[in-house]
Scaffold this active site. Structure first.
Site, PDB file in Angstrom:
ATOM      1  N   GLY A 131       0.900  -1.264  -0.042  1.00 17.78           N
ATOM      2  CA  GLY A 131      -0.017   0.000   0.004  1.00 17.78           C
ATOM      3  C   GLY A 131       0.759   1.291   0.103  1.00 17.78           C
ATOM      4  O   GLY A 131       2.052   1.296   0.252  1.00 17.78           O
ATOM      5  N   CYS A 132       0.161   2.600  -0.130  1.00 19.66           N
ATOM      6  CA  CYS A 132       0.983   3.826  -0.514  1.00 19.66           C
ATOM      7  C   CYS A 132       1.374   4.100   0.907  1.00 19.66           C
ATOM      8  O   CYS A 132       2.822   4.566   1.154  1.00 19.66           O
ATOM      9  CB  CYS A 132       0.216   4.673  -0.915  1.00 19.66           C
ATOM     10  SG  CYS A 132      -1.535   5.047  -0.400  1.00 19.66           S
ATOM     11  N   TYR A 133       0.766   4.346   2.017  1.00 12.55           N
ATOM     12  CA  TYR A 133       1.283   4.519   3.413  1.00 12.55           C
ATOM     13  C   TYR A 133       2.274   3.586   3.914  1.00 12.55           C
ATOM     14  O   TYR A 133       3.420   4.002   4.358  1.00 12.55           O
ATOM     15  CB  TYR A 133      -0.052   4.508   4.258  1.00 12.55           C
ATOM     16  CG  TYR A 133      -0.943   5.870   4.275  1.00 12.55           C
ATOM     17  CD1 TYR A 133      -0.639   7.030   4.675  1.00 12.55           C
ATOM     18  CD2 TYR A 133      -2.280   5.471   4.253  1.00 12.55           C
ATOM     19  CE1 TYR A 133      -1.232   7.892   4.465  1.00 12.55           C
ATOM     20  CE2 TYR A 133      -3.367   6.583   4.427  1.00 12.55           C
ATOM     21  CZ  TYR A 133      -2.630   8.032   4.376  1.00 12.55           C
ATOM     22  OH  TYR A 133      -3.587   8.981   4.485  1.00 12.55           O
TER      23      TYR A 133
END
Length: 352
Positions: A149-151
């Site tokens: 994921g991005c986070y």
């Protein structure tokens, strides 16, 4: 030359995949899959693709795509990929899943956080977490890549060197992160409307965000040098900010007694000096989202707060590129033995 399929091509991450793949020199053919735009020219959904990719979208049938493709990118909401990515699919093509279904190795942890059953838990041990900088060798030999994921990408990359070199108290990790609105996807949501977001900033998923166990699992592996998958617990708070794209994460941690500025510099250099997509900023200089937008770079800067004996480290990346599509293409390059920067060498766009 590769034939590539993109399931979920009309979402934001899917569109970013299409943009990157259209200019990738080793991609010969692209099949765009979409449940909501079957037989619609892709350039009608995204007019920026006019005269670049005018082909129509196909029904997003994972099994049908697998029979035609060398690699299949799956960019769908959680709970779908696990139902349709099977051993039979993996026998036909490499799958790079941009969703959450194969990121966690414990199906019970997945089901507790995502509130849905996992369709193929037997595949979890075969999936490789596709954070290229940490798991490059494993990615190169897998058929199933769980794209982070991005986070999580931003948070893990910031904290990894500190845990790998044993410089911080692992119980003291606090992660404060901000994301642009595209991180919420393209579907209509009240909280993503312009009037709801513009001129405001808000925390969400406080103490409950689903990226938390992903961050903890990967940092636990770092802390224990790959021997176990538990141990590190973080306080993670995401925020929504009124911009289209970008992630900025700030990591706070208590330094172990006697840790020096030089040791911090050596830890980051040891981990990332040779990484093509990580840019270490001069000590005391901090990243900004505007300098990474449209690129596969992650910029990292940090300082030692002598007053509190903490490190404050910040990272910035484009949530749709290094936080999603760009990282997926980076993983494709690794799996197929291509130079890692192939198709990903664009200079960050400014202003954007």
């Amino acid at each position: 030359m590769l034939t590539v399929g993109v399931i979920g091509a009309t979402g934001y991450a899917g569109a970013e995949l299409m943009r990157l793949l259209c200019r990738h020199p080793q991609v010969e053919k692209i099949l765009a899959g979409s449940h909501s735009h079957v037989e619609t020219p892709y350039s009608s959904v995204y007019p920026n693709f006019s005269k670049i990719f005018d082909f129509s979208c196909h029904d997003a049938d994972i099994s049908a795509f697998a029979a035609k493709c060398d690699v299949l990118f799956v960019s769908l909401p959680h709970g779908i990929a696990s139902q349709h990515v099977t051993e039979a699919v993996l026998d036909q093509c490499v799958v790079i899943d941009l969703g959450a279904d194969f990121r966690l190795h414990d199906s019970q942890v997945y089901e507790n956080w995502y509130k849905t059953s996992h369709g193929n838990p037997q595949l979890l041990e075969k999936a490789v977490y596709g954070l290229s900088e940490l798991h490059r060798k494993e990615v190169a030999s897998t058929r199933l890549v769980a794209n982070p994921g991005c986070y999580t990408t931003c948070s893990i990359l910031i904290a990894h060197p500190l845990l790998a070199q044993g410089l911080i108290d692992p119980e003291s990790l606090i992660i404060d992160a901000k994301s642009g609105v595209s991180g919420a996807g393209r579907s209509e949501k009240l909280g993503s409307l312009f009037c709801e977001v513009d001129g405001s900033i808000k925390p969400y998923g406080v103490a409950t965000h689903r990226h938390t166990p992903e961050i903890e699992e990967q940092l636990s592996l770092t802390h224990s040098h790959g021997m176990k998958r538990s141990g590190v617990v973080v306080s993670f708070t995401p925020h929504l900010v009124p911009m289209n794209r970008g992630i900025l994460a700030t990591v706070y941690a208590k330094l172990k007694p006697g840790v020096t500025k030089r040791e911090l510099e050596e830890a980051y250099s040891l981990s990332y000096a040779d990484e093509p997509f990580i840019r270490l900023l001069p000590y005391g200089t901090f990243p900004e989202t505007r300098w990474v937008k449209g690129s596969n770079y992650c910029d990292i800067g940090y300082t030692l707060d002598e007053r509190t004996n903490r490190i404050v480290a910040c990272g910035a990346l484009d949530n749709l590129v290094k936080g999603a599509a760009g990282q997926a293409v980076q993983n494709m390059n690794i799996v197929f033995g291509l130079p890692e920067q192939t198709g990903l060498d664009a200079v960050p766009a400014f202003p954007l």
